[in-house]
Design a protein around this motif. Structure first.
Motif, PDB file in Angstrom:
ATOM      1  N   ARG A  97      32.054  51.590  31.000  1.00  0.00           N
ATOM      2  CA  ARG A  97      33.393  51.093  30.692  1.00  0.00           C
ATOM      3  C   ARG A  97      34.395  51.718  31.652  1.00  0.00           C
ATOM      4  O   ARG A  97      34.387  52.933  31.862  1.00  0.00           O
ATOM      5  N   GLN A  98      35.261  50.899  32.243  1.00  0.00           N
ATOM      6  CA  GLN A  98      36.312  51.376  33.145  1.00  0.00           C
ATOM      7  C   GLN A  98      35.735  52.316  34.203  1.00  0.00           C
ATOM      8  O   GLN A  98      36.158  53.446  34.363  1.00  0.00           O
ATOM      9  N   HIS A  99      34.771  51.819  34.955  1.00  0.00           N
ATOM     10  CA  HIS A  99      34.096  52.616  35.982  1.00  0.00           C
ATOM     11  C   HIS A  99      34.574  52.176  37.367  1.00  0.00           C
ATOM     12  O   HIS A  99      34.488  50.995  37.687  1.00  0.00           O
ATOM     13  N   PRO A 100      35.106  53.101  38.198  1.00  0.00           N
ATOM     14  CA  PRO A 100      35.588  52.722  39.529  1.00  0.00           C
ATOM     15  C   PRO A 100      34.511  52.061  40.391  1.00  0.00           C
ATOM     16  O   PRO A 100      33.398  52.561  40.494  1.00  0.00           O
ATOM     17  N   VAL A 101      34.879  50.923  40.970  1.00  0.00           N
ATOM     18  CA  VAL A 101      33.991  50.167  41.850  1.00  0.00           C
ATOM     19  C   VAL A 101      34.793  49.757  43.079  1.00  0.00           C
ATOM     20  O   VAL A 101      35.721  48.958  42.971  1.00  0.00           O
ATOM     21  N   TYR A 102      34.456  50.316  44.227  1.00  0.00           N
ATOM     22  CA  TYR A 102      35.122  49.964  45.499  1.00  0.00           C
ATOM     23  C   TYR A 102      36.652  49.931  45.395  1.00  0.00           C
ATOM     24  O   TYR A 102      37.292  49.004  45.843  1.00  0.00           O
ATOM     25  N   GLY A 103      37.231  50.906  44.765  1.00  0.00           N
ATOM     26  CA  GLY A 103      38.679  50.980  44.706  1.00  0.00           C
ATOM     27  C   GLY A 103      39.310  50.218  43.561  1.00  0.00           C
ATOM     28  O   GLY A 103      40.529  50.211  43.417  1.00  0.00           O
ATOM     29  N   TYR A 104      38.511  49.577  42.743  1.00  0.00           N
ATOM     30  CA  TYR A 104      38.999  48.848  41.571  1.00  0.00           C
ATOM     31  C   TYR A 104      38.456  49.526  40.314  1.00  0.00           C
ATOM     32  O   TYR A 104      37.475  50.268  40.377  1.00  0.00           O
ATOM     33  N   ILE A 105      39.091  49.246  39.176  1.00  0.00           N
ATOM     34  CA  ILE A 105      38.599  49.759  37.904  1.00  0.00           C
ATOM     35  C   ILE A 105      38.372  48.560  36.984  1.00  0.00           C
ATOM     36  O   ILE A 105      39.252  48.167  36.219  1.00  0.00           O
ATOM     37  N   PRO A 106      37.189  47.961  37.047  1.00  0.00           N
ATOM     38  CA  PRO A 106      36.900  46.831  36.173  1.00  0.00           C
ATOM     39  C   PRO A 106      36.676  47.278  34.727  1.00  0.00           C
ATOM     40  O   PRO A 106      36.390  48.452  34.471  1.00  0.00           O
TER      41      PRO A 106
ATOM     42  N   LYS B 194      46.166  38.026  43.169  1.00  0.00           N
ATOM     43  CA  LYS B 194      45.552  39.349  43.320  1.00  0.00           C
ATOM     44  C   LYS B 194      44.160  39.372  42.702  1.00  0.00           C
ATOM     45  O   LYS B 194      43.233  39.943  43.267  1.00  0.00           O
ATOM     46  N   ASP B 195      44.025  38.744  41.544  1.00  0.00           N
ATOM     47  CA  ASP B 195      42.718  38.689  40.887  1.00  0.00           C
ATOM     48  C   ASP B 195      41.709  37.929  41.739  1.00  0.00           C
ATOM     49  O   ASP B 195      40.550  38.343  41.857  1.00  0.00           O
ATOM     50  N   GLN B 196      42.141  36.833  42.342  1.00  0.00           N
ATOM     51  CA  GLN B 196      41.232  36.050  43.183  1.00  0.00           C
ATOM     52  C   GLN B 196      40.827  36.831  44.428  1.00  0.00           C
ATOM     53  O   GLN B 196      39.667  36.792  44.833  1.00  0.00           O
ATOM     54  N   GLU B 197      41.760  37.565  45.015  1.00  0.00           N
ATOM     55  CA  GLU B 197      41.440  38.393  46.181  1.00  0.00           C
ATOM     56  C   GLU B 197      40.402  39.452  45.818  1.00  0.00           C
ATOM     57  O   GLU B 197      39.438  39.676  46.547  1.00  0.00           O
ATOM     58  N   ARG B 198      40.599  40.098  44.664  1.00  0.00           N
ATOM     59  CA  ARG B 198      39.643  41.111  44.207  1.00  0.00           C
ATOM     60  C   ARG B 198      38.274  40.489  43.963  1.00  0.00           C
ATOM     61  O   ARG B 198      37.255  41.024  44.389  1.00  0.00           O
TER      62      ARG B 198
ATOM     63  N   SER C   2      36.955  37.763  45.248  1.00  0.00           N
ATOM     64  CA  SER C   2      36.339  37.397  46.530  1.00  0.00           C
ATOM     65  C   SER C   2      35.808  38.632  47.255  1.00  0.00           C
ATOM     66  O   SER C   2      34.698  38.616  47.792  1.00  0.00           O
ATOM     67  N   TRP C   3      36.588  39.691  47.276  1.00  0.00           N
ATOM     68  CA  TRP C   3      36.195  40.925  47.961  1.00  0.00           C
ATOM     69  C   TRP C   3      34.928  41.499  47.341  1.00  0.00           C
ATOM     70  O   TRP C   3      33.998  41.897  48.039  1.00  0.00           O
ATOM     71  N   LEU C   4      34.876  41.552  46.009  1.00  0.00           N
ATOM     72  CA  LEU C   4      33.703  42.096  45.329  1.00  0.00           C
ATOM     73  C   LEU C   4      32.484  41.197  45.502  1.00  0.00           C
ATOM     74  O   LEU C   4      31.370  41.684  45.697  1.00  0.00           O
ATOM     75  N   GLN C   5      32.670  39.886  45.453  1.00  0.00           N
ATOM     76  CA  GLN C   5      31.550  38.976  45.607  1.00  0.00           C
ATOM     77  C   GLN C   5      30.923  39.078  47.006  1.00  0.00           C
ATOM     78  O   GLN C   5      29.718  38.936  47.152  1.00  0.00           O
ATOM     79  N   LYS C   6      31.733  39.367  48.005  1.00  0.00           N
ATOM     80  CA  LYS C   6      31.201  39.550  49.350  1.00  0.00           C
ATOM     81  C   LYS C   6      30.303  40.774  49.436  1.00  0.00           C
ATOM     82  O   LYS C   6      29.503  40.919  50.335  1.00  0.00           O
ATOM     83  N   ARG C   7      30.430  41.669  48.462  1.00  0.00           N
ATOM     84  CA  ARG C   7      29.605  42.876  48.398  1.00  0.00           C
ATOM     85  C   ARG C   7      28.500  42.732  47.364  1.00  0.00           C
ATOM     86  O   ARG C   7      27.991  43.713  46.838  1.00  0.00           O
ATOM     87  N   ALA C   8      28.170  41.502  47.045  1.00  0.00           N
ATOM     88  CA  ALA C   8      27.071  41.168  46.128  1.00  0.00           C
ATOM     89  C   ALA C   8      27.319  41.617  44.690  1.00  0.00           C
ATOM     90  O   ALA C   8      26.400  41.894  43.938  1.00  0.00           O
ATOM     91  N   ILE C   9      28.590  41.722  44.310  1.00  0.00           N
ATOM     92  CA  ILE C   9      28.944  42.023  42.927  1.00  0.00           C
ATOM     93  C   ILE C   9      29.222  40.701  42.227  1.00  0.00           C
ATOM     94  O   ILE C   9      29.973  39.863  42.732  1.00  0.00           O
ATOM     95  N   ARG C  10      28.615  40.503  41.074  1.00  0.00           N
ATOM     96  CA  ARG C  10      28.844  39.268  40.313  1.00  0.00           C
ATOM     97  C   ARG C  10      29.909  39.512  39.258  1.00  0.00           C
ATOM     98  O   ARG C  10      29.901  40.527  38.578  1.00  0.00           O
ATOM     99  N   LEU C  11      30.814  38.548  39.141  1.00  0.00           N
ATOM    100  CA  LEU C  11      31.885  38.615  38.148  1.00  0.00           C
ATOM    101  C   LEU C  11      31.793  37.420  37.225  1.00  0.00           C
ATOM    102  O   LEU C  11      31.443  36.363  37.605  1.00  0.00           O
TER     103      LEU C  11
END
Length: 98
Positions: free
Chosen positions: A48-57, A83-87, A89-98
């Motif tokens: 829960r609330q774990h930092p990922v590449y500069g974000y806190i999902p 801002k949400d869409q930018e985040r 897209s950035w995470l998906q480019k790093r193989a993170i699924r949202l």
């Protein structure tokens, strides 16, 4: 990745305090979902609330590179959708699924 798994050590330490604050003051929706995710009840370990590449999902499953976000109404206002869409897209480019 390094021992922090999701970001460099300096960024992790910077965001960790904010993440702790967010964990201690979840939204009603986050609390409700966490009730089902905690203790691997669904067979998958989430943080829960774990930092990922500069974000806190809101919720992160490291094993499957999966992020769950519970977005409130403010995500529909002003510049937040962009801002949400930018985040996303950035995470998906790093193989993170949202």
């Amino acid at each position: 990745m390094n021992r922090f798994e999701t970001t460099d050590g300096a960024t992790y330490r910077l965001l960790h305090e904010k993440a702790l604050e967010m964990r201690n003051h979840p939204t009603e929706a986050e609390s409700y979902l966490w009730h089902y995710l905690v203790d691997n009840q669904m067979g998958v370990h989430f943080r829960r609330q774990h930092p990922v590449y500069g974000y806190i999902p809101d919720f992160v499953c490291l094993k499957y590179k999966l992020i769950l976000e519970i977005d409130g109404g403010y995500h529909l206002e002003g510049e937040q959708p962009e801002k949400d869409q930018e985040r996303t897209s950035w995470l998906q480019k790093r193989a993170i699924r949202l």
